[in-house]
Design an enzyme around this catalytic site. Sequence first.
Site, PDB file in Angstrom:
ATOM      1  N   ARG A  23      -0.500  -9.218  -1.267  1.00  0.00           N
ATOM      2  CA  ARG A  23      -0.906  -7.828  -1.495  1.00  0.00           C
ATOM      3  C   ARG A  23      -2.248  -7.535  -0.830  1.00  0.00           C
ATOM      4  NH1 ARG A  23       1.775  -8.701  -6.605  1.00  0.00           N
ATOM      5  NH2 ARG A  23      -0.114  -9.501  -7.612  1.00  0.00           N
ATOM      6  N   CYS A  44       7.399 -21.272 -20.565  1.00  0.00           N
ATOM      7  CA  CYS A  44       7.184 -21.018 -21.974  1.00  0.00           C
ATOM      8  C   CYS A  44       8.470 -20.628 -22.689  1.00  0.00           C
ATOM      9  CB  CYS A  44       6.145 -19.916 -22.138  1.00  0.00           C
ATOM     10  SG  CYS A  44       4.796 -20.085 -20.958  1.00  0.00           S
ATOM     11  N   THR A 274     -12.862 -26.449  -5.468  1.00  0.00           N
ATOM     12  CA  THR A 274     -13.112 -27.857  -5.775  1.00  0.00           C
ATOM     13  C   THR A 274     -14.371 -28.289  -5.035  1.00  0.00           C
ATOM     14  OG1 THR A 274     -11.902 -28.655  -3.856  1.00  0.00           O
ATOM     15  CG2 THR A 274     -10.611 -28.239  -5.850  1.00  0.00           C
ATOM     16  N   PRO A 277     -15.010 -26.822  -0.447  1.00  0.00           N
ATOM     17  CA  PRO A 277     -14.913 -25.362  -0.624  1.00  0.00           C
ATOM     18  C   PRO A 277     -13.677 -24.720   0.015  1.00  0.00           C
ATOM     19  CG  PRO A 277     -16.788 -25.938   0.774  1.00  0.00           C
ATOM     20  CD  PRO A 277     -16.247 -27.224   0.256  1.00  0.00           C
TER      21      PRO A 277
HETATM   22  C1  LIG Z   1       7.866 -26.127 -22.727  1.00  0.00           C
HETATM   23  C2  LIG Z   1       6.601 -25.417 -22.419  1.00  0.00           C
HETATM   24  C3  LIG Z   1       6.228 -24.337 -23.210  1.00  0.00           C
HETATM   25  C4  LIG Z   1       5.038 -23.674 -22.943  1.00  0.00           C
HETATM   26  N1  LIG Z   1       4.697 -22.597 -23.725  1.00  0.00           N
HETATM   27  C5  LIG Z   1       3.569 -21.936 -23.452  1.00  0.00           C
HETATM   28  C6  LIG Z   1       3.196 -20.789 -24.195  1.00  0.00           C
HETATM   29  O1  LIG Z   1       3.925 -20.364 -25.100  1.00  0.00           O
HETATM   30  N2  LIG Z   1       2.039 -20.159 -23.901  1.00  0.00           N
HETATM   31  C7  LIG Z   1       1.233 -20.587 -22.882  1.00  0.00           C
HETATM   32  O2  LIG Z   1       0.197 -19.981 -22.643  1.00  0.00           O
HETATM   33  N3  LIG Z   1       1.560 -21.658 -22.144  1.00  0.00           N
HETATM   34  C8  LIG Z   1       2.686 -22.345 -22.395  1.00  0.00           C
HETATM   35  N4  LIG Z   1       3.014 -23.420 -21.635  1.00  0.00           N
HETATM   36  C9  LIG Z   1       2.065 -23.858 -20.593  1.00  0.00           C
HETATM   37  C10 LIG Z   1       2.212 -23.078 -19.283  1.00  0.00           C
HETATM   38  O3  LIG Z   1       3.534 -23.077 -18.876  1.00  0.00           O
HETATM   39  C11 LIG Z   1       1.318 -23.730 -18.261  1.00  0.00           C
HETATM   40  O4  LIG Z   1      -0.010 -23.631 -18.721  1.00  0.00           O
HETATM   41  C12 LIG Z   1       1.381 -23.067 -16.893  1.00  0.00           C
HETATM   42  O5  LIG Z   1       2.668 -23.057 -16.417  1.00  0.00           O
HETATM   43  C13 LIG Z   1       0.458 -23.808 -15.924  1.00  0.00           C
HETATM   44  O6  LIG Z   1       0.600 -23.325 -14.654  1.00  0.00           O
HETATM   45  P1  LIG Z   1       0.361 -24.257 -13.396  1.00  0.00           P
HETATM   46  O7  LIG Z   1       0.605 -23.426 -12.207  1.00  0.00           O
HETATM   47  O8  LIG Z   1      -0.937 -24.909 -13.552  1.00  0.00           O
HETATM   48  O9  LIG Z   1       1.448 -25.385 -13.554  1.00  0.00           O
HETATM   49  P2  LIG Z   1       3.018 -25.287 -13.561  1.00  0.00           P
HETATM   50  O10 LIG Z   1       3.445 -23.950 -14.010  1.00  0.00           O
HETATM   51  O11 LIG Z   1       3.512 -26.459 -14.319  1.00  0.00           O
HETATM   52  O12 LIG Z   1       3.392 -25.429 -12.055  1.00  0.00           O
HETATM   53  C14 LIG Z   1       3.068 -26.578 -11.336  1.00  0.00           C
HETATM   54  C15 LIG Z   1       4.154 -26.851 -10.328  1.00  0.00           C
HETATM   55  O13 LIG Z   1       3.611 -27.647  -9.301  1.00  0.00           O
HETATM   56  C16 LIG Z   1       4.599 -28.532  -8.864  1.00  0.00           C
HETATM   57  N5  LIG Z   1       3.928 -29.650  -8.225  1.00  0.00           N
HETATM   58  C17 LIG Z   1       3.093 -30.551  -8.801  1.00  0.00           C
HETATM   59  N6  LIG Z   1       2.626 -31.411  -7.889  1.00  0.00           N
HETATM   60  C18 LIG Z   1       3.165 -31.052  -6.713  1.00  0.00           C
HETATM   61  C19 LIG Z   1       3.076 -31.558  -5.415  1.00  0.00           C
HETATM   62  N7  LIG Z   1       2.313 -32.595  -5.153  1.00  0.00           N
HETATM   63  N8  LIG Z   1       3.766 -30.958  -4.452  1.00  0.00           N
HETATM   64  C20 LIG Z   1       4.556 -29.873  -4.708  1.00  0.00           C
HETATM   65  N9  LIG Z   1       4.673 -29.354  -5.923  1.00  0.00           N
HETATM   66  C21 LIG Z   1       3.998 -29.937  -6.913  1.00  0.00           C
HETATM   67  C22 LIG Z   1       5.344 -28.921 -10.106  1.00  0.00           C
HETATM   68  O14 LIG Z   1       6.656 -29.330  -9.775  1.00  0.00           O
HETATM   69  C23 LIG Z   1       5.306 -27.632 -10.911  1.00  0.00           C
HETATM   70  O15 LIG Z   1       6.501 -26.888 -10.780  1.00  0.00           O
HETATM   71  C24 LIG Z   1       4.215 -24.101 -21.872  1.00  0.00           C
HETATM   72  C25 LIG Z   1       4.607 -25.179 -21.078  1.00  0.00           C
HETATM   73  C26 LIG Z   1       5.781 -25.826 -21.341  1.00  0.00           C
HETATM   74  C27 LIG Z   1       6.167 -26.963 -20.485  1.00  0.00           C
HETATM   75  C1  LIG Z   2       5.738 -13.499 -11.379  1.00  0.00           C
HETATM   76  C2  LIG Z   2       4.687 -14.222 -10.565  1.00  0.00           C
HETATM   77  C3  LIG Z   2       5.268 -14.647  -9.277  1.00  0.00           C
HETATM   78  C4  LIG Z   2       3.439 -13.373 -10.338  1.00  0.00           C
HETATM   79  O1  LIG Z   2       3.670 -12.260  -9.644  1.00  0.00           O
HETATM   80  P1  LIG Z   2       2.607 -11.085  -9.627  1.00  0.00           P
HETATM   81  O2  LIG Z   2       3.122 -10.151  -8.637  1.00  0.00           O
HETATM   82  O3  LIG Z   2       1.217 -11.519  -9.473  1.00  0.00           O
HETATM   83  O4  LIG Z   2       2.658 -10.546 -11.108  1.00  0.00           O
HETATM   84  P2  LIG Z   2       3.412  -9.334 -11.752  1.00  0.00           P
HETATM   85  O5  LIG Z   2       4.817  -9.210 -11.352  1.00  0.00           O
HETATM   86  O6  LIG Z   2       3.110  -9.490 -13.187  1.00  0.00           O
HETATM   87  O7  LIG Z   2       2.648  -8.055 -11.149  1.00  0.00           O
HETATM   88  C5  LIG Z   2       1.280  -7.937 -11.218  1.00  0.00           C
HETATM   89  C6  LIG Z   2       0.809  -7.024 -10.133  1.00  0.00           C
HETATM   90  O8  LIG Z   2       1.462  -5.776 -10.179  1.00  0.00           O
HETATM   91  C7  LIG Z   2       0.530  -4.733 -10.444  1.00  0.00           C
HETATM   92  N1  LIG Z   2       1.215  -3.833 -11.364  1.00  0.00           N
HETATM   93  C8  LIG Z   2       1.829  -4.166 -12.513  1.00  0.00           C
HETATM   94  N2  LIG Z   2       2.389  -3.077 -13.063  1.00  0.00           N
HETATM   95  C9  LIG Z   2       2.120  -2.056 -12.244  1.00  0.00           C
HETATM   96  C10 LIG Z   2       2.449  -0.678 -12.271  1.00  0.00           C
HETATM   97  N3  LIG Z   2       3.160  -0.157 -13.264  1.00  0.00           N
HETATM   98  N4  LIG Z   2       2.001   0.093 -11.283  1.00  0.00           N
HETATM   99  C11 LIG Z   2       1.278  -0.415 -10.281  1.00  0.00           C
HETATM  100  N5  LIG Z   2       0.960  -1.716 -10.180  1.00  0.00           N
HETATM  101  C12 LIG Z   2       1.385  -2.516 -11.167  1.00  0.00           C
HETATM  102  C13 LIG Z   2      -0.681  -5.411 -10.981  1.00  0.00           C
HETATM  103  O9  LIG Z   2      -1.834  -4.680 -10.708  1.00  0.00           O
HETATM  104  C14 LIG Z   2      -0.643  -6.722 -10.247  1.00  0.00           C
HETATM  105  O10 LIG Z   2      -1.088  -6.534  -8.922  1.00  0.00           O
HETATM  106  P3  LIG Z   2      -2.522  -7.090  -8.423  1.00  0.00           P
HETATM  107  O11 LIG Z   2      -2.577  -8.550  -8.801  1.00  0.00           O
HETATM  108  O12 LIG Z   2      -2.538  -6.847  -6.977  1.00  0.00           O
HETATM  109  O13 LIG Z   2      -3.510  -6.266  -9.169  1.00  0.00           O
HETATM  110  C15 LIG Z   2       4.051 -15.378 -11.353  1.00  0.00           C
HETATM  111  O14 LIG Z   2       3.310 -14.861 -12.426  1.00  0.00           O
HETATM  112  C16 LIG Z   2       5.030 -16.339 -11.905  1.00  0.00           C
HETATM  113  O15 LIG Z   2       5.564 -17.132 -11.190  1.00  0.00           O
HETATM  114  N6  LIG Z   2       5.304 -16.273 -13.216  1.00  0.00           N
HETATM  115  C17 LIG Z   2       6.263 -17.116 -13.841  1.00  0.00           C
HETATM  116  C18 LIG Z   2       5.661 -18.461 -14.212  1.00  0.00           C
HETATM  117  C19 LIG Z   2       4.679 -18.363 -15.293  1.00  0.00           C
HETATM  118  O16 LIG Z   2       3.781 -17.535 -15.283  1.00  0.00           O
HETATM  119  N7  LIG Z   2       4.834 -19.246 -16.293  1.00  0.00           N
HETATM  120  C20 LIG Z   2       4.029 -19.251 -17.435  1.00  0.00           C
HETATM  121  C21 LIG Z   2       4.411 -18.180 -18.364  1.00  0.00           C
HETATM  122  S1  LIG Z   2       6.088 -18.376 -18.929  1.00  0.00           S
END
Ligand SMILES: Cc1cc2nc3c(=O)[nH]c(=O)nc-3n(C[C@H](O)[C@H](O)[C@H](O)COP(=O)(O)OP(=O)(O)OC[C@H]3O[C@@H](n4cnc5c(N)ncnc54)[C@H](O)[C@@H]3O)c2cc1C
Ligand SMILES: CC(C)(COP(=O)(O)OP(=O)(O)OC[C@H]1O[C@@H](n2cnc3c(N)ncnc32)[C@H](O)[C@@H]1OP(=O)(O)O)[C@@H](O)C(=O)NCCC(=O)NCCS
Lengths: 548, 548
Positions: A23, A44, A274, A277
């Site tokens: 974006r 989650c 990290t 930079p």
């Molecule tokens: C069962 C479960 C329930 C959860 N419930 C909640 C909740 O209710 N509320 C909440 O806030 N959080 C919850 N969490 C935690 C939340 O999902 C994590 O905090 C969040 O996803 C972290 O994001 P991340 O990008 O750091 O890691 P992840 O989302 O885990 O993504 C990391 C990804 O990197 C990939 N990866 C790792 N190393 C490498 C590599 N070397 N090369 C390529 N790919 C790699 C992995 O395969 C993985 O898919 C939950 C997690 C689990 C597992």
């Molecule tokens: C979905 C995912 C790819 C992120 O995508 P993303 O585009 O950043 O997030 P969203 O779809 O929530 O959209 C947010 C963006 O839309 C904008 N937006 C949301 N609603 C809007 C609306 N009604 N009008 C205009 N803009 C809007 C926000 O401003 C934001 O944009 P910005 O970051 O440029 O300000 C990423 O969050 C993901 O992979 N999620 C799944 C995994 C995960 O989070 N796991 C843990 C929880 S289960």
Amino acid sequence: MAKKIVIVGGVAGGATTAARLRRLDEQAEIVMFERGEYISFANCGLPYYIGGSITKRDALLVQTVEGMSEKFNLDIRTLSEVIQINRDRKTVTVKHLPTNKTYEESYDYLVLSPGASPIKPPIPGIDDANNLFTLRNIPDTDRIKAYIDHEKPKKAVVIGGGFIGVEMAENLWERGIEVTLVEMANQIMAPVDYEMAAILHQHIRDKGVRLILEDGVAAFEQNGRIVKLNSGKTIETDMIILAIGVKPESELAKQAGLEIGERGGIKVNEYLQTSDPSIYAVGDAIEVKDYVNGQPTQIPLAWPANRQGRIVADHINGRDVRYNGTLGTAIAKVFDMTVAATGNNEKTLKRLGIDYEVLHIHPNSHASYYPGAFPIALKLLFDRKTGKIFGAQAVGYDGVDKRIDVLATAIKGGLTVFDLPDLELAYAPPYSSAKDPVNMAGYVATNLIEEMVETIQWHEVNDLVEKGECIVDVRESIEREMGFIPNSINIPLGQLRKRLNELPKDKTIYVYCQVGLRGYLAARILMQHGFKVKNLDGGYKTYSAVYA
Amino acid sequence: MAKKIVIVGGVAGGATTAARLRRLDEQAEIVMFERGEYISFANCGLPYYIGGSITKRDALLVQTVEGMSEKFNLDIRTLSEVIQINRDRKTVTVKHLPTNKTYEESYDYLVLSPGASPIKPPIPGIDDANNLFTLRNIPDTDRIKAYIDHEKPKKAVVIGGGFIGVEMAENLWERGIEVTLVEMANQIMAPVDYEMAAILHQHIRDKGVRLILEDGVAAFEQNGRIVKLNSGKTIETDMIILAIGVKPESELAKQAGLEIGERGGIKVNEYLQTSDPSIYAVGDAIEVKDYVNGQPTQIPLAWPANRQGRIVADHINGRDVRYNGTLGTAIAKVFDMTVAATGNNEKTLKRLGIDYEVLHIHPNSHASYYPGAFPIALKLLFDRKTGKIFGAQAVGYDGVDKRIDVLATAIKGGLTVFDLPDLELAYAPPYSSAKDPVNMAGYVATNLIEEMVETIQWHEVNDLVEKGECIVDVRESIEREMGFIPNSINIPLGQLRKRLNELPKDKTIYVYCQVGLRGYLAARILMQHGFKVKNLDGGYKTYSAVYA
Ligand SMILES: Cc1cc2nc3c(=O)[nH]c(=O)nc-3n(C[C@H](O)[C@H](O)[C@H](O)COP(=O)(O)OP(=O)(O)OC[C@H]3O[C@@H](n4cnc5c(N)ncnc54)[C@H](O)[C@@H]3O)c2cc1C
Ligand SMILES: CC(C)(COP(=O)(O)OP(=O)(O)OC[C@H]1O[C@@H](n2cnc3c(N)ncnc32)[C@H](O)[C@@H]1OP(=O)(O)O)[C@@H](O)C(=O)NCCC(=O)NCCS
Ligand SMILES: Cc1cc2nc3c(=O)[nH]c(=O)nc-3n(C[C@H](O)[C@H](O)[C@H](O)COP(=O)(O)OP(=O)(O)OC[C@H]3O[C@@H](n4cnc5c(N)ncnc54)[C@H](O)[C@@H]3O)c2cc1C
Ligand SMILES: CC(C)(COP(=O)(O)OP(=O)(O)OC[C@H]1O[C@@H](n2cnc3c(N)ncnc32)[C@H](O)[C@@H]1OP(=O)(O)O)[C@@H](O)C(=O)NCCC(=O)NCCS
């Protein structure tokens, strides 16, 4: 020239970074590597898909590779593990898992969002346990679900009483499985303190889950059909979920010579860079600063991962944005109850030697006369001098999330307990009371600071009983039928002014009621009549959550 | 010597003042006069007792005269109307209503909490309408309930679409009565703006309530069996609820020469003292300062009355406490929906000539993949330069109260829209999303201020259509089946980059999607490819709430 950004990890932190990067810059070259088959899935939601309240597997896939590639013009490579960072030439070495071929990919900026992996210690028998699972991703989920669908286990042991363990216990229970939950500490749900967790212990047991506290796994026997505990107890089981925590996937960063914190998280500065930079890191893999106490910590939750991902994209694009630390706001559904917390708990404050004041109240989630109101056990920790809010915890059936969110907002807004009564929150009978629980917490805190009343805590009571101190129950006598503190005498509040002569002037009088309110009223009366008095904070309710 | 405090009015403001006064000072003499039979009752619960969701009448009586007198050692005198304030000799004249006897009672401090009474204009036929009711207190409630129980009305007309009118419409409907709701303005629920109220209009009509807007009552005929409207329409009815607003009961204060505001509220300073410093006033009867814009206003709600009552008690006892103005945070259940607002709405900002920016979003109440998620229509008003939050409004089925409370807290904490993304709110799938709706509002607001995107509003669309401007619908074609903006062309977001050549470079392109998110993504792509583009704020959803 267009920037080239390489992202490691394609879920919460990684995918968020990628989307925002696009974006901000339509020209950038963005390559996202993901070891697994899926990107951007709902970690989650996994327990709830296993339990059956989420019925469609597709619902877990927030973005598909095709969809996201198209929408954001990304180069997404799944089943591709980054196995090495070559900082000298700014490349990563990638292994394409299906073919085992490796290649190098260059970057201008590298973003690490590899997450954290479930801890799997070398417990005797663990490798032979063919019914043991951990839960992190879609394949794990598929495995667990298939096992339940096909093997129809009758009994399960969940090891670990953290968020994932408790959610799994609940979801296995939903599937009709007899669940034993084993936790090494004296409580589940570490973010809250013991007396708050005690409410959950009761609730979980009421649901029929066998809860074993202060015991750990010594060994798995018979391919995981027997779980042997440190206490010597053995549990027969058809399946095992191991959920004793996660550890940052920081190996890659470590090998590349990036700084790593004491507990294994990648160290970053306020821009999430990290020690190199041009390499950023976000999410479960990093060490963050505790927003309240400033100490390094690790908070593996989705909000920080998402927030950090966006900040990194902004910083790469030259914006002055910072990550200010993590409060650790967290919440979980525990059967019919909700537990939530924000900021520091009492255990943490104690460990750090921070002076704090504490209160417990039990206000209703909304007007008690309107149907569906349930008490919320709300605990607040704050600084006695400045009123600074250190943290809050809540457990209840309704309205818990709202109060913790309001308090998390108050903390981020720098509000003190003196400001809480002034929060003008939405009131109509179905939603709250004219004094919201958060207002009430502010009132009670202010009274403590202003010495309108002194309190004692639940854990001090038994000692007083033993010493034969004067303990006065100011509830109506009928309320005592449901339990009371041993050796307490009963003078209902309404009779107190007339019965002052029954009380000693020379020693401290400890008053209590059901939740602390009438005890406070009694304390005010007694204090002004020259008695020394302390009120039991949280009343019989907080006390009996632990001792009854 | 002990202070003597006289309180006029024994419900929200009055009873709260009395209780706190006693806690602060066991010696004070406290006399509380109440005209009615009951003190400390749940005004806000009255409609729900009529509707039947509150089943026990007793539940409405928060405190009884006996209970409260005993607990707080108060001199409570019901059926006693204060008919005059004699400032010169610091007494009030009291009329004991059952006996019509009058007497004087002296005070050191006088606290006025007389509330506000329902407006009952001299509409032709109003005095002959024997089926017409207003609702303020327990006797009103008893009358309405008895009428419904015994007369079994089939049809009712509710006049006035404010909180009480809408709650009564819902509760009469709950009793199986056919309801017509008549409102003079073009919308119900004045605290929110028109396009937000439009969602409620639809919902109310879906429930089978006949909603008549922009029409007022001209006359009542046939003892209230016919309601005649200004438009000439006539409605047959069995009963009438008149709920067109309340007016401060400031007559007593006025006669005593105390300063009264333009709209009839008693004027007070920040300590809630009237122009006579030994007379305080609180609650519905007073004029307050609008917390956001600083102008005088009247906010007849329970939170301010309770808060002010406590502050007055503190101030009388020499504490340095102030009332900082009222945000006007308000909420109502409207059948299955909730509407809530805090701070200033667009109408107010316009009226005051305050420059503002506006956004509408429709995030889910919690993770969309977890059952029970519903979109929240969330509107935010803020200052384009400073990011100051002026106000927020929300309508939806779930999670509305929480978001408005968080935003009300943010406003009181002095947080700007730039801070909203940093609010670390509790996330698990049953409660929220990793980016909470409030975070999302912050992101969207920041993007507007940082000129990441320009938007147009729902009310500007039809004009553009008429002028034949280039309007691009970036939703999937199947989504158009549920409606679209006339003359818009369809280029799904995923195809946009490949189809740029179909778009004009010389004129503004107006993009839209369902809620604004994909429109924003499209806008980002187009802007960076050199197009002039604006996105429809809130998407088709906000537009169609008004026009579809
Ligand atoms: C069962 C479960 C329930 C959860 N419930 C909640 C909740 O209710 N509320 C909440 O806030 N959080 C919850 N969490 C935690 C939340 O999902 C994590 O905090 C969040 O996803 C972290 O994001 P991340 O990008 O750091 O890691 P992840 O989302 O885990 O993504 C990391 C990804 O990197 C990939 N990866 C790792 N190393 C490498 C590599 N070397 N090369 C390529 N790919 C790699 C992995 O395969 C993985 O898919 C939950 C997690 C689990 C597992
Ligand atoms: C979905 C995912 C790819 C992120 O995508 P993303 O585009 O950043 O997030 P969203 O779809 O929530 O959209 C947010 C963006 O839309 C904008 N937006 C949301 N609603 C809007 C609306 N009604 N009008 C205009 N803009 C809007 C926000 O401003 C934001 O944009 P910005 O970051 O440029 O300000 C990423 O969050 C993901 O992979 N999620 C799944 C995994 C995960 O989070 N796991 C843990 C929880 S289960
Ligand atoms: C049906 C209904 C629903 C409501 N719903 C909500 C809601 O959901 N949320 C919300 O925030 N607010 C709601 N309110 C408003 C809320 O009840 C008031 O804002 C609040 O009660 C005001 O408190 P007060 O002390 O100023 O006045 P009141 O509570 O009205 O008390 C004033 C009392 O003073 C007495 N009095 C007046 N003059 C004299 C006199 N001269 N001598 C002796 N006594 C006198 C009156 O008899 C009255 O009992 C509702 C009100 C009503 C009527
Ligand atoms: C009930 C009523 C008499 C007020 O009484 P009150 O004693 O001020 O209010 P509450 O019962 O809510 O108690 C609040 C007090 O208890 C204290 N308290 C609450 N819970 C406590 C706990 N668990 N431990 C210790 N103290 C507690 C608070 O600090 C506060 O005391 P403070 O003002 O001295 O700080 C008054 O609000 C009333 O009449 N309400 C009904 C009418 C009304 O409000 N209508 C509109 C809404 S429907």
